[in-house]
Design an enzyme around this catalytic site. Sequence first.
Site, PDB file in Angstrom:
ATOM      1  N   GLU A   1     -29.804   4.866  25.426  1.00  0.00           N
ATOM      2  CA  GLU A   1     -30.638   5.110  27.065  1.00  0.00           C
ATOM      3  C   GLU A   1     -31.493   4.523  26.861  1.00  0.00           C
ATOM      4  OE1 GLU A   1     -29.367   3.975  30.043  1.00  0.00           O
ATOM      5  OE2 GLU A   1     -27.358   4.927  29.548  1.00  0.00           O
TER       6      GLU A   1
ATOM      7  N   HIS B   1     -24.173   4.736  33.452  1.00  0.00           N
ATOM      8  CA  HIS B   1     -25.604   4.755  32.634  1.00  0.00           C
ATOM      9  C   HIS B   1     -25.836   5.564  32.596  1.00  0.00           C
ATOM     10  CE1 HIS B   1     -26.824   0.238  34.633  1.00  0.00           C
ATOM     11  NE2 HIS B   1     -26.392   0.224  35.435  1.00  0.00           N
TER      12      HIS B   1
END
Length: 470
Positions: free
Chosen positions: A284, A424
């Site tokens: 990320e 995510h």
Amino acid sequence: MFQHLSLRIRILLFFALIGIGGTIIVGLALYFGYRSALNDGVASGFLLAGILAGFGLLGLSVGIWLLFDENVAKPIERLAAAMRTRAHAGVNADVDKHAARYLGDLAPAAEAVSTQLNETALSTAQMVALETERLTLEKQRLTALLTEVPVAMILVSPSNQIVLYDGQAAEVLRQIATPRLNASIYDYFKQETLERAYQKLVKTGMDVSFTAEGAANKLTFDARLKPMGAAKGYMILIDDEHAKITPDAERPLVYDFDLLDQQPADDIMVTPITDMTYVVFDSETTGLLPHKDEVVQLGAVRVVKGRIVPGEKIDQLVDPGIKIPPASTKVHHITDAMVAGAPDIEQVSREFHHFSRGAVIVAHNAPFDMAFLRRQAKSMDIEWDHPILDTVLLSAVLFGASETHTLDALCDRLGVTIPDHLRHTALGDAQATAEVLCRMLPMLASRGYDTFGKVLEQTRKHGRLLEDLN
């Protein structure tokens, strides 16, 4: 009304349409050519007729091809991919009969065969489950017995690869680097010291006490080499009060005894894909620009011989050294407060580099994630020269370039569930990608792409997909 026609009749209609359409086009071309000949001469008439007939037939061919591609070729490709998914990935997904509605009885027949095979597989699986339950109970008993033995235990193959380690051994190895099944034992202990002890073990056939020196630092442990009798390989037992072993900790076993017989491949290109070690990772970031944005989280898991190794993972927040934009936080929910005090990308990259040693790196849209790591490589004096596979390209090989290749689409297609709270997140997406990979490996092998070289050759045919993504 055409849905009730057989596949052979539909294909006949395609060819009939070509014949009738071609005849009409040529007739119209001759008519207009004849009219042109009356006004401008015979040569002009023939030229006009030829041009009209040529373009007309070309347009007809393109139109027929589009119809055939949309109603026959693509549905057959989807149907074949669905059947392979059911056969080799263990996904009990329904055959899409709507997409194959113009293929006559092919879709219902495929559904019937798949259903019958599933029923047979289910009965076989029930018997396997009973045996597996028995073996699981035996493993639990073995683990309980080992808990009473106050030493860390590592089983090493004749080629010096780690075949088994228990929970206490994992604590010892973790003081040097993240524990890894099928990793070289020399990644953790100095080769010279260990080899001297092993030569003495071979010569005497007896246990050998020695001082195990950590490969990456100055840690040393009182250890013992133990022969395996008639079995291959040897054991390393560590009983050292300085080893920071928790005596009463749970001692799960991480092992794969098939590795005892596996020899390191001389040429990775001919290595079977199901025998390889993979490190699947995701990151990320603060944004989508690898040349200026930074990593805020890195997650990775290891896959050995087609299965995810429990406990072998990296789940690390990273201090990016810059503010995280609110738009990025909205996606991955990582804030500046969460990364405050976390290690920087240099420390995490080094850990991940060691974690990936001797493995194929896998990611979904790998060029994006690797760009962040490679940007930092020069300053850290490390090279990312690992072989790399991309699940976007593997998806294109198996399901066709025209399909959707997002991670969500792949998970849906292969029956992989990503919990909402893990979507995510670096580790959540890495875990999902690893599960997808484990389902795709047998599917690739069933297509004849059973070695790393063959798979790499196929993925290169779809490289444009990654260019479009990035």
